[in-house]
Design a protein around this motif. Sequence first.
Motif, short mmCIF file in Angstrom:
data_model
loop_
_atom_site.label_atom_id
_atom_site.label_comp_id
_atom_site.label_asym_id
_atom_site.label_seq_id
_atom_site.Cartn_x
_atom_site.Cartn_y
_atom_site.Cartn_z
N PRO A 103 -5.48 -2.88 -12.64
CA PRO A 103 -4.82 -3.23 -11.37
C PRO A 103 -3.58 -2.40 -11.06
N LEU A 104 -2.86 -1.97 -12.08
CA LEU A 104 -1.64 -1.19 -11.82
C LEU A 104 -1.94 0.23 -11.37
N ARG A 105 -3.13 0.73 -11.71
CA ARG A 105 -3.51 2.09 -11.32
C ARG A 105 -4.44 2.11 -10.11
N TYR A 106 -4.68 0.95 -9.50
CA TYR A 106 -5.66 0.83 -8.41
C TYR A 106 -5.38 1.82 -7.28
N SER A 107 -4.15 1.84 -6.78
CA SER A 107 -3.84 2.69 -5.62
C SER A 107 -3.90 4.18 -5.95
N SER A 108 -3.69 4.54 -7.21
CA SER A 108 -3.77 5.95 -7.58
C SER A 108 -5.22 6.40 -7.84
N ILE A 109 -6.10 5.44 -8.19
CA ILE A 109 -7.51 5.78 -8.44
C ILE A 109 -8.32 5.70 -7.14
N MET A 110 -8.19 4.58 -6.43
CA MET A 110 -8.98 4.36 -5.21
C MET A 110 -8.26 4.91 -3.99
N THR A 111 -8.06 6.20 -3.98
CA THR A 111 -7.39 6.86 -2.86
C THR A 111 -8.38 7.04 -1.70
N ASN A 112 -7.84 7.37 -0.54
CA ASN A 112 -8.71 7.64 0.62
C ASN A 112 -9.64 8.81 0.32
N ARG A 113 -9.11 9.82 -0.35
CA ARG A 113 -9.93 10.99 -0.67
C ARG A 113 -11.10 10.62 -1.58
N PHE A 114 -10.85 9.78 -2.60
CA PHE A 114 -11.91 9.35 -3.51
C PHE A 114 -12.97 8.56 -2.75
N CYS A 115 -12.54 7.65 -1.87
CA CYS A 115 -13.49 6.83 -1.11
C CYS A 115 -14.33 7.68 -0.17
N VAL A 116 -13.71 8.60 0.54
CA VAL A 116 -14.44 9.47 1.47
C VAL A 116 -15.40 10.37 0.71
N THR A 117 -14.97 10.92 -0.42
CA THR A 117 -15.84 11.76 -1.25
C THR A 117 -17.05 10.96 -1.74
N SER A 118 -16.84 9.73 -2.18
CA SER A 118 -17.94 8.87 -2.65
C SER A 118 -18.93 8.59 -1.53
#
Length: 197
Positions: free
Chosen positions: A12-27
């Motif tokens: 949970p503490l790393r959520y915002s650094s892992i699930m970035t907009n770039r990661f979501c769009v790339t997925s």
Amino acid sequence: MSYDRYVAICNPLRYSSIMTNRFCVTSIIISWLMGNVISFTVTITSSKLNFCGSNIIDHFFCDLVPLLELSCSDTFSVHFEIFFLGVPSVMVPTSIIVLSYTYIVISVIRIPSSTGRQKAFSTCSSHLIVVSIFYWTLFNVYIFPKREQTWVSSKILSILYTVFTPFINPIIYSLRNKDIKKAVQQTLHKQISRNKY
């Protein structure tokens, strides 16, 4: 979605650094491209088949397997292509989902309070139900079809993944929203009150 739940519960503490907009769009782009490339490949191969008999498909929609049944050509290469492309495209997401939920269950079991465990499980349960219905029907229709499976049962299973799953998806997720729950309860309460009088 399962990976999102995994990151939210297990990191949970790393959520915002892992699930970035770039990661979501790339997925999204990778998923979209894979689906379109597979569909395009199978469509091109199927279009080269000869069809000399009836043009009526015994199905609710133009599904690939019933379409191949109408072909006069040898369809082994198309069936092999479906299997070759279909198995990884179903197995990779399924593996990610199973792995994510395995880690989620392990993390949730370690939560000391029962309220915390219940909240974590309720967050994941709706997604797990929808995904289970969807993948169970896909596996039964395309990956491991049973020889004794009739066209009627195949059509019913197809309805589950093409109509039922998308239909219940917004219902399940919207009923988790407190405002929508409250509105539904008020509407039902008014309806019951009207019926009494």
